[in-house]
Design a protein around this motif. Structure first.
Motif, mmCIF file in Angstrom:
data_model
loop_
_atom_site.group_PDB
_atom_site.id
_atom_site.type_symbol
_atom_site.label_atom_id
_atom_site.label_comp_id
_atom_site.label_asym_id
_atom_site.label_seq_id
_atom_site.Cartn_x
_atom_site.Cartn_y
_atom_site.Cartn_z
ATOM 1 N N MET A 156 20.558 4.756 61.674
ATOM 2 C CA MET A 156 20.950 3.648 62.517
ATOM 3 C C MET A 156 22.106 2.882 61.845
ATOM 4 O O MET A 156 22.068 2.729 60.611
ATOM 5 C CB MET A 156 19.744 2.717 62.715
ATOM 6 C CG MET A 156 19.849 1.831 63.919
ATOM 7 S SD MET A 156 18.301 0.995 64.295
ATOM 8 C CE MET A 156 18.191 -0.165 62.972
ATOM 9 N N TRP A 184 24.693 4.315 63.796
ATOM 10 C CA TRP A 184 25.477 5.398 64.397
ATOM 11 C C TRP A 184 24.607 6.573 64.847
ATOM 12 O O TRP A 184 25.065 7.449 65.554
ATOM 13 C CB TRP A 184 26.563 5.884 63.439
ATOM 14 C CG TRP A 184 26.070 6.069 62.050
ATOM 15 C CD1 TRP A 184 25.383 7.116 61.560
ATOM 16 C CD2 TRP A 184 26.212 5.144 60.976
ATOM 17 N NE1 TRP A 184 25.068 6.915 60.254
ATOM 18 C CE2 TRP A 184 25.571 5.713 59.855
ATOM 19 C CE3 TRP A 184 26.808 3.893 60.833
ATOM 20 C CZ2 TRP A 184 25.502 5.070 58.623
ATOM 21 C CZ3 TRP A 184 26.755 3.276 59.608
ATOM 22 C CH2 TRP A 184 26.104 3.850 58.522
ATOM 23 N N GLY A 185 23.343 6.554 64.411
ATOM 24 C CA GLY A 185 22.419 7.575 64.876
ATOM 25 C C GLY A 185 22.249 7.535 66.389
ATOM 26 O O GLY A 185 22.005 8.565 67.027
ATOM 27 N N TYR A 186 22.401 6.336 66.961
ATOM 28 C CA TYR A 186 22.332 6.231 68.428
ATOM 29 C C TYR A 186 23.492 6.975 69.075
ATOM 30 O O TYR A 186 23.340 7.604 70.120
ATOM 31 C CB TYR A 186 22.335 4.751 68.851
ATOM 32 C CG TYR A 186 21.078 4.016 68.471
ATOM 33 C CD1 TYR A 186 19.823 4.478 68.891
ATOM 34 C CD2 TYR A 186 21.127 2.858 67.703
ATOM 35 C CE1 TYR A 186 18.667 3.812 68.534
ATOM 36 C CE2 TYR A 186 19.975 2.187 67.346
ATOM 37 C CZ TYR A 186 18.748 2.672 67.761
ATOM 38 O OH TYR A 186 17.603 2.023 67.411
ATOM 39 N N ARG A 201 22.735 10.685 68.778
ATOM 40 C CA ARG A 201 21.735 11.082 69.787
ATOM 41 C C ARG A 201 22.368 11.112 71.178
ATOM 42 O O ARG A 201 22.117 12.027 71.968
ATOM 43 C CB ARG A 201 20.566 10.095 69.748
ATOM 44 C CG ARG A 201 19.515 10.307 70.827
ATOM 45 C CD ARG A 201 18.838 11.647 70.714
ATOM 46 N NE ARG A 201 17.880 11.854 71.788
ATOM 47 C CZ ARG A 201 17.419 13.025 72.147
ATOM 48 N NH1 ARG A 201 17.824 14.131 71.523
ATOM 49 N NH2 ARG A 201 16.555 13.144 73.126
ATOM 50 N N PHE A 202 23.202 10.105 71.452
ATOM 51 C CA PHE A 202 23.871 10.064 72.753
ATOM 52 C C PHE A 202 24.755 11.302 72.934
ATOM 53 O O PHE A 202 24.732 11.949 73.994
ATOM 54 C CB PHE A 202 24.711 8.783 72.859
ATOM 55 C CG PHE A 202 25.505 8.678 74.132
ATOM 56 C CD1 PHE A 202 24.896 8.291 75.321
ATOM 57 C CD2 PHE A 202 26.861 8.991 74.146
ATOM 58 C CE1 PHE A 202 25.628 8.212 76.494
ATOM 59 C CE2 PHE A 202 27.595 8.906 75.319
ATOM 60 C CZ PHE A 202 26.983 8.518 76.484
#
Lengths: 88, 476
Positions: free
Chosen positions: B367, B369-371, B374-375
């Motif tokens: 988190m 940038w992990g979002y 995943r996106f």
């Protein structure tokens, strides 16, 4: 071997620093709304749409290019502030 | 007023962006047949005559029938692995229409005959054509790749069908291409072949991702001067957008002047009008080979030998990893300076993959940038989800008299797409899709370019800029 070691060392150090941050496996749910599941289903339906009917995919690609252009502008503005194009 | 450097930089940047968009959109697609078309003739005696070399993989792939227990098609005996036996080409034939086929493959005329047959998964039938004579024999291990080339007979005319399973095992997509590395060709005519495989999963996705197969030819003599990106020496031999899965074969002959050449074959998964390569896609593969036509040159040899020496060094070693290569650094063992240095400084593919995977797992999934990761994972997926159907019941005259209406958008869209694909112009054989797709692409591309150009033009309107604001302040 030496080059691989250096690369791994860099990844290891950076990974160790960022390991304090929580790992993200799915997008969060907001107010009971599962964004991850909704996005997976939505993109899957878009895939079904565009695979079945190709003219839509062409239009969507055009939309993505324009969105990419605006994202680029936002990125440039973020990096160089008021000197960015269009901010005179 | 002297424009600031940043002003020129942004103009250059935006102008380049427009040029890039334009070059992508207006570049004509080179339509190439996915298969080498073959049109055998019916001989006067009722036999089918096949053109020379109709089985294009004969000499390279070792075309043969593959079973766990290889069978010598000429004698019918089972052969243990490693023993010579006849190679076969496969020909799809209509059931109940056996033909004797005479052919000349590889420059040596054999005595081919249908020796066996069976059903294909697409409902057609195949017959195995066996070449007699030792000229077509060879030694193969049981794991040898399988390839068959099939033709379909319709109305007395045979046409090409599709390739078989040449290299669809594992993640390999580019089965091979010629000339081989280190070949010295007399010239000036140089034959090129390319064999590649496209998996069904490689095609599709919400951005209409396809496998873009490009074969480029670089002239080392010019590119070695570090101005390769400015020279016009690159020749694109083949640029195919794969829209169907299966095995593909490409062959051409080009006249080349004497010199050293580098040939690069790449197959990539792209999006944005085939402009941007999807990073990290398993499909992305690039293979380079170098060869000489006629007489080599000094500069070309310098570059080519460096490439070949490195490859030769790594290929001559029995080590399968750079760690194993480092065993050559032991002064008390089998010391080899070249292999030792190669093992020390050149990471093998496994190590590089481990590093990249480690970066993905340890850094990109964190988190916040992990979002984004995943996106992007979700967005780049080509998986499809069934579209929801809508059903409604409408009451008629009384409550027992009802009509149920079902609206299935998936079927509707698929039907529309299939209709566009199936309606065919009888004169040129092109479908509605073939005719209108370029027009729609051009229209969308023009609208996109105009939209971006209008936005750039409006950004140069200084009516509300600092100078105008200052003048207004003076007036007030």
């Amino acid at each position: 071997m030496i080059i691989a070691f250096l690369f791994n060392l860099i990844v290891l150090v950076i990974g160790a620093i960022f390991s304090i941050l929580p790992e993200v496996s799915t997008l969060p749910s907001v107010g009971g709304f599962d964004i991850d599941a909704a996005l997976v289903a939505g993109i899957g339906q878009l895939n079904a749409f565009f695979t079945a009917f190709w003219p839509l995919s062409i239009m969507f690609q055009g939309f993505l290019v324009i969105m990419g252009y605006h994202a680029l502008k936002i990125g440039i503005k973020f990096l160089i502030g008021h000197r960015a194009p269009g901010n005179h | 007023m002297i424009p600031s450097p940043i002003h020129n930089v942004h103009r250059f940047f935006l102008f380049t962006f427009i040029l890039l968009c334009a070059s992508v959109f207006v570049s004509p697609a080179q339509a190439q047949a996915a298969y080498t078309e073959i049109f055998p003739t019916i001989n006067a005696d009722g036999t089918v005559g096949m053109p020379p070399g109709w089985c294009p993989h004969f000499s390279w792939h070792g075309v043969r029938e593959y079973t766990t227990e290889p069978v010598d098609q000429a004698s019918g005996t089972v052969i243990s692995g490693g023993t010579s036996y006849d190679q076969v080409c496969y020909l799809t034939m209509e059931q109940g229409n056996p033909y004797t086929v005479n052919m000349d493959a590889g420059g040596t005329t054999g005595t081919p005959y249908f020796s066996s047959g069976g059903a294909n998964t697409d409902g057609t039938y195949w017959g195995a054509i066996t070449f007699g004579g030792s000229a077509y024999s060879g030694s193969f291990a049981d794991s040898e790749e399988v390839y068959y080339w099939k033709a379909v007979r319709s109305g007395g005319v045979w046409s090409a069908g599709g390739g078989g399973d040449s290299c669809d095992s594992g993640d390999t997509r580019i089965c091979g291409f010629t000339p081989e590395n280190g070949d010295v060709i007399t010239g000036p005519n140089v034959d090129f072949t390319l064999d590649y495989y496209v998996n069904g999963e490689d095609i599709g996705g919400f951005v209409d991702s396809v496998s873009d197969v490009v074969v480029k030819l670089h002239n080392i003599d010019q590119n070695v001067l570090l101005l390769g990106f400015l020279t016009q020496s690159d020749i694109v031999l083949y640029n195919e957008i794969a829209t169907t899965s299966g095995s593909f074969h490409f062959a051409t002959t080009t006249v080349l002047a004497d010199g050293n050449y580098r040939l690069e074959a790449s197959i990539k998964r792209k999006f944005f009008f085939n402009w941007i390569t999807v990073p990290g896609a398993q499909l992305n593969q690039t293979i380079s080979k170098q060869f000489i036509v006629g007489a080599s040159t000094f500069i070309g040899n310098l570059s080519q030998n460096g490439f070949n020496i490195l490859n030769g060094t790594l290929a001559s070693s029995t080590a399968t990893s750079s760690i194993a290569l480092v065993a050559n650094c032991n002064p008390l063992g089998t010391f080899d300076m070249t292999n030792c240095l190669a093992g020390l400084f050149i990471p093998d593919a496994g190590q590089v993959q481990t590093t990249i995977q480690g970066a993905k797992d340890g850094i990109l999934t964190r988190m916040p940038w992990g979002y984004i990761t995943r996106f992007m994972t979700i967005v780049s997926s080509s998986a499809t989800t069934t579209l929801p159907s809508f059903t409604t019941t409408i009451a008629q005259n009384d409550e027992d008299d009802t009509t149920t209406l079902t609206f299935n958008p998936g079927d509707m869209m698929a039907g529309g797409g299939a209709l566009l694909d199936s309606i065919e112009d009888p004169y040129n054989g092109m479908t509605v899709k073939d005719i209108f797709r370029p027009i729609i692409q051009l229209s969308v591309a023009l609208m996109v370019i105009l939209t971006i150009a209008a936005d750039i033009s409006s950004s140069h309107n200084h009516a509300s800029g600092p100078a105008d604001v200052a003048s207004r302040r003076r007036r007030t």
